[in-house]
Write an enzyme that holds these catalytic residues in place. Structure first.
Site, PDB file in Angstrom:
ATOM      1  N   ILE A 186       0.832  -1.208   0.000  1.00 25.90           N
ATOM      2  CA  ILE A 186       0.000   0.000   0.000  1.00 25.90           C
ATOM      3  C   ILE A 186       0.865   1.256   0.000  1.00 25.90           C
ATOM      4  CG2 ILE A 186      -1.811   1.287   1.212  1.00 25.90           C
ATOM      5  CD1 ILE A 186      -2.653  -1.480   2.452  1.00 25.90           C
ATOM      6  N   ARG A 214      -2.732   1.450  11.691  1.00 22.58           N
ATOM      7  CA  ARG A 214      -3.456   0.949  12.855  1.00 22.58           C
ATOM      8  C   ARG A 214      -3.298   1.976  13.980  1.00 22.58           C
ATOM      9  NH1 ARG A 214      -5.828  -1.891  10.035  1.00 22.58           N
ATOM     10  NH2 ARG A 214      -5.933  -4.153   9.982  1.00 22.58           N
ATOM     11  N   GLU A 273     -11.145   1.046  18.626  1.00 22.47           N
ATOM     12  CA  GLU A 273     -12.260   1.400  17.710  1.00 22.47           C
ATOM     13  C   GLU A 273     -13.520   0.636  18.121  1.00 22.47           C
ATOM     14  OE1 GLU A 273     -10.860   0.599  13.740  1.00 22.47           O
ATOM     15  OE2 GLU A 273      -9.119   1.863  14.034  1.00 22.47           O
ATOM     16  N   HIS A 315     -12.486   4.275   9.990  1.00 15.34           N
ATOM     17  CA  HIS A 315     -11.801   3.115   9.405  1.00 15.34           C
ATOM     18  C   HIS A 315     -12.419   2.744   8.040  1.00 15.34           C
ATOM     19  CE1 HIS A 315      -9.177  -0.527  10.633  1.00 15.34           C
ATOM     20  NE2 HIS A 315      -9.204  -0.403   9.323  1.00 15.34           N
TER      21      HIS A 315
HETATM   22  P1  NDP Z   1       3.071  -4.799   3.601  1.00 15.26           P
HETATM   23  O1  NDP Z   1       3.419  -5.950   4.477  1.00 15.26           O
HETATM   24  O2  NDP Z   1       3.105  -4.958   2.128  1.00 15.26           O
HETATM   25  O3  NDP Z   1       4.006  -3.534   3.966  1.00 15.26           O
HETATM   26  C1  NDP Z   1       4.363  -3.217   5.271  1.00 15.26           C
HETATM   27  C2  NDP Z   1       5.449  -2.146   5.248  1.00 15.26           C
HETATM   28  O4  NDP Z   1       5.720  -1.766   6.606  1.00 15.26           O
HETATM   29  C3  NDP Z   1       6.767  -2.632   4.656  1.00 15.26           C
HETATM   30  O5  NDP Z   1       7.350  -1.572   3.922  1.00 15.26           O
HETATM   31  C4  NDP Z   1       7.606  -2.951   5.895  1.00 15.26           C
HETATM   32  O6  NDP Z   1       8.971  -2.827   5.591  1.00 15.26           O
HETATM   33  C5  NDP Z   1       7.124  -1.864   6.845  1.00 15.26           C
HETATM   34  N1  NDP Z   1       7.327  -2.215   8.266  1.00 15.26           N
HETATM   35  C6  NDP Z   1       6.896  -3.331   8.897  1.00 15.26           C
HETATM   36  N2  NDP Z   1       7.292  -3.312  10.176  1.00 15.26           N
HETATM   37  C7  NDP Z   1       7.997  -2.166  10.357  1.00 15.26           C
HETATM   38  C8  NDP Z   1       8.677  -1.582  11.463  1.00 15.26           C
HETATM   39  N3  NDP Z   1       8.720  -2.206  12.647  1.00 15.26           N
HETATM   40  N4  NDP Z   1       9.287  -0.391  11.289  1.00 15.26           N
HETATM   41  C9  NDP Z   1       9.260   0.229  10.086  1.00 15.26           C
HETATM   42  N5  NDP Z   1       8.637  -0.280   8.998  1.00 15.26           N
HETATM   43  C10 NDP Z   1       8.020  -1.463   9.137  1.00 15.26           C
HETATM   44  O7  NDP Z   1       1.624  -4.363   4.099  1.00 15.26           O
HETATM   45  P2  NDP Z   1       0.490  -3.579   3.302  1.00 15.26           P
HETATM   46  O8  NDP Z   1       1.084  -2.376   2.645  1.00 15.26           O
HETATM   47  O9  NDP Z   1      -0.305  -4.519   2.490  1.00 15.26           O
HETATM   48  O10 NDP Z   1      -0.454  -3.125   4.541  1.00 15.26           O
HETATM   49  C11 NDP Z   1       0.083  -2.403   5.628  1.00 15.26           C
HETATM   50  C12 NDP Z   1      -0.941  -2.304   6.750  1.00 15.26           C
HETATM   51  O11 NDP Z   1      -1.914  -1.319   6.441  1.00 15.26           O
HETATM   52  C13 NDP Z   1      -1.775  -3.552   7.030  1.00 15.26           C
HETATM   53  O12 NDP Z   1      -1.061  -4.494   7.796  1.00 15.26           O
HETATM   54  C14 NDP Z   1      -2.976  -2.985   7.761  1.00 15.26           C
HETATM   55  O13 NDP Z   1      -2.760  -2.978   9.159  1.00 15.26           O
HETATM   56  C15 NDP Z   1      -3.061  -1.540   7.256  1.00 15.26           C
HETATM   57  N6  NDP Z   1      -4.264  -1.320   6.447  1.00 15.26           N
HETATM   58  C16 NDP Z   1      -5.229  -0.454   6.881  1.00 15.26           C
HETATM   59  C17 NDP Z   1      -6.374  -0.250   6.131  1.00 15.26           C
HETATM   60  C18 NDP Z   1      -7.440   0.682   6.616  1.00 15.26           C
HETATM   61  O14 NDP Z   1      -8.611   0.424   6.360  1.00 15.26           O
HETATM   62  N7  NDP Z   1      -7.105   1.777   7.266  1.00 15.26           N
HETATM   63  C19 NDP Z   1      -6.608  -0.933   4.860  1.00 15.26           C
HETATM   64  C20 NDP Z   1      -5.526  -1.798   4.476  1.00 15.26           C
HETATM   65  C21 NDP Z   1      -4.413  -1.984   5.260  1.00 15.26           C
HETATM   66  P3  NDP Z   1      10.115  -3.641   6.426  1.00 15.26           P
HETATM   67  O15 NDP Z   1       9.586  -5.032   6.623  1.00 15.26           O
HETATM   68  O16 NDP Z   1      11.322  -3.554   5.551  1.00 15.26           O
HETATM   69  O17 NDP Z   1      10.288  -2.902   7.716  1.00 15.26           O
END
Ligand code: NDP
Length: 321
Positions: free
Chosen positions: A157, A234, A263, A281
């Site tokens: 995303i 989140r 929420e 949300h």
């Molecule tokens: P991805 O798993 O594709 O991407 C997650 C990103 O976060 C990666 O770039 C990862 O990089 C980074 N990340 C993970 N952990 C950490 C950390 N501790 N510190 C810094 N960066 C971090 O997930 P998506 O893009 O598909 O979705 C992300 C989240 O968005 C979902 O898990 C969900 O909770 C939320 N979401 C919310 C929605 C809403 O309705 N508001 C709708 C859809 C999703 P790296 O691993 O290199 O750190």
């Protein structure tokens, strides 16, 4: 007796999905049962799959009361409300609905960003209250062109948000644990530095312990009185009390929020602030995307019952879990 596979549905899901589940399977909706624990103790072994959502989540105890379940199919991409490690140890597959919601989640992040920088909601209130007539033009907004936007998370995303922001003439930098040298954006290992250099921060990392309060008072102060904080990730990713204090004291300029602690309860102290734009949300909440998410839940179930494989498995203990 119904010969179709028995499925346990954790709670209410969108009618589009429920209709299609009921057409394929013998479905029991857990929240309709007056005595859930008793029902599961007596009939838990009947179920071979559980359908849930990121909103409904799944308690490990429910999974444990269904010894023959081999698939948990969840509606939504986030897995922080699911017992992924527990399921995996038991040999249960878990699926989510990635990618199909990237575009709408990205447009929500950008809609919140524009609503903040151009005072869309505040100005709407201004017109409705008759203040334009009485007091003249409201304060000026801010342009995004040429400004740096700091992405906190650049996965499926986050990358879509970054690409869409290029159209607005923004510079993109990002903070993740692992740099992505394949991308044309600047990685910033230090989140505070990213916040200090950015006009806006957009949080789009998974929830859960690894990102709990990743953004606290220090990061919000670095973003500063002109800064905009957008959260479509989140509620747990930001220290909500610290954010409310920073917005109230003018140490942080604006916030555009789709997600919260606890929420659907949004604190009055947050709702009372003039410099926030709040959504319940809704980032993936378009008919098109929600139907595509439902179709992916069904595709996972169909493939599982055809050959015991799935389309979009959640892989535990990796970057994407
Ligand atoms: P991805 O798993 O594709 O991407 C997650 C990103 O976060 C990666 O770039 C990862 O990089 C980074 N990340 C993970 N952990 C950490 C950390 N501790 N510190 C810094 N960066 C971090 O997930 P998506 O893009 O598909 O979705 C992300 C989240 O968005 C979902 O898990 C969900 O909770 C939320 N979401 C919310 C929605 C809403 O309705 N508001 C709708 C859809 C999703 P790296 O691993 O290199 O750190």
């Amino acid at each position: 007796r119904d010969q179709r596979p028995h499925i346990l549905q954790a709670g209410p899901l969108m009618p589009y999905l429920e209709e299609r589940l009921n057409a394929r399977f013998s479905v029991t909706r857990l929240t309709d049962l007056p005595e859930r624990a008793g029902h599961l103790a007596a009939t838990g072994h009947d179920y071979t799959a559980i359908v849930t959502s990121t909103f409904l989540g799944l308690k490990p105890e429910i999974l444990d009361s269904c010894p023959n379940v081999r698939l948990v199919a969840s509606f939504g991409v986030g897995t922080d409300s699911l017992p992924v490690d527990h399921a995996t140890k038991r040999g249960v597959l878990v699926t989510n609905t990635p990618d199909v919601l990237n575009d709408d989640t990205a447009t929500m992040a950008i809609a919140l960003l524009l609503a903040c920088t151009r005072n869309i909601v505040a100005n709407d209130r201004y017109v409705r209250a008759g203040e334009w007539r009485l007091r003249g033009d409201p304060p000026l907004g801010r342009s995004l062109r040429g400004k740096q936007v700091g992405m906190v998370g650049l996965g499926r995303i986050g990358l879509e948000i970054a690409r869409q922001l290029e159209v607005f003439g923004c510079e993109i930098a990002y903070h993740t644990r692992t740099p992505r040298p394949d991308l044309p954006y600047r990685h910033e290992a230090d989140l505070e530095t990213l916040a200090r250099m950015s006009a806006a921060l957009i949080a789009i990392v998974p929830g859960g312990p690894a990102t709990h309060h990743l953004i606290g008072a220090r990061i919000l102060d670095a973003l500063g009185p002109e800064g905009v904080f957008i959260n479509v990730a989140r509620g747990s990713v930001v220290d909500q009390d610290a954010m409310i204090a920073a917005l109230r004291d003018g140490r942080l300029g604006h916030a555009g929020l789709d997600v919260y602690d606890d929420e659907p309860n949004v604190p009055d102290t947050l709702a009372a602030l003039p410099n926030v734009v709040l959504q319940p949300h809704q980032a993936s909440a378009t008919r098109e995307t929600r139907e595509a998410m439902a179709d992916l839940v069904l595709a996972n179930l169909d493939r599982f019952f055809a050959d015991r494989t799935v389309v979009t498995p959640v892989v535990p203990a990796t970057r994407t879990s």
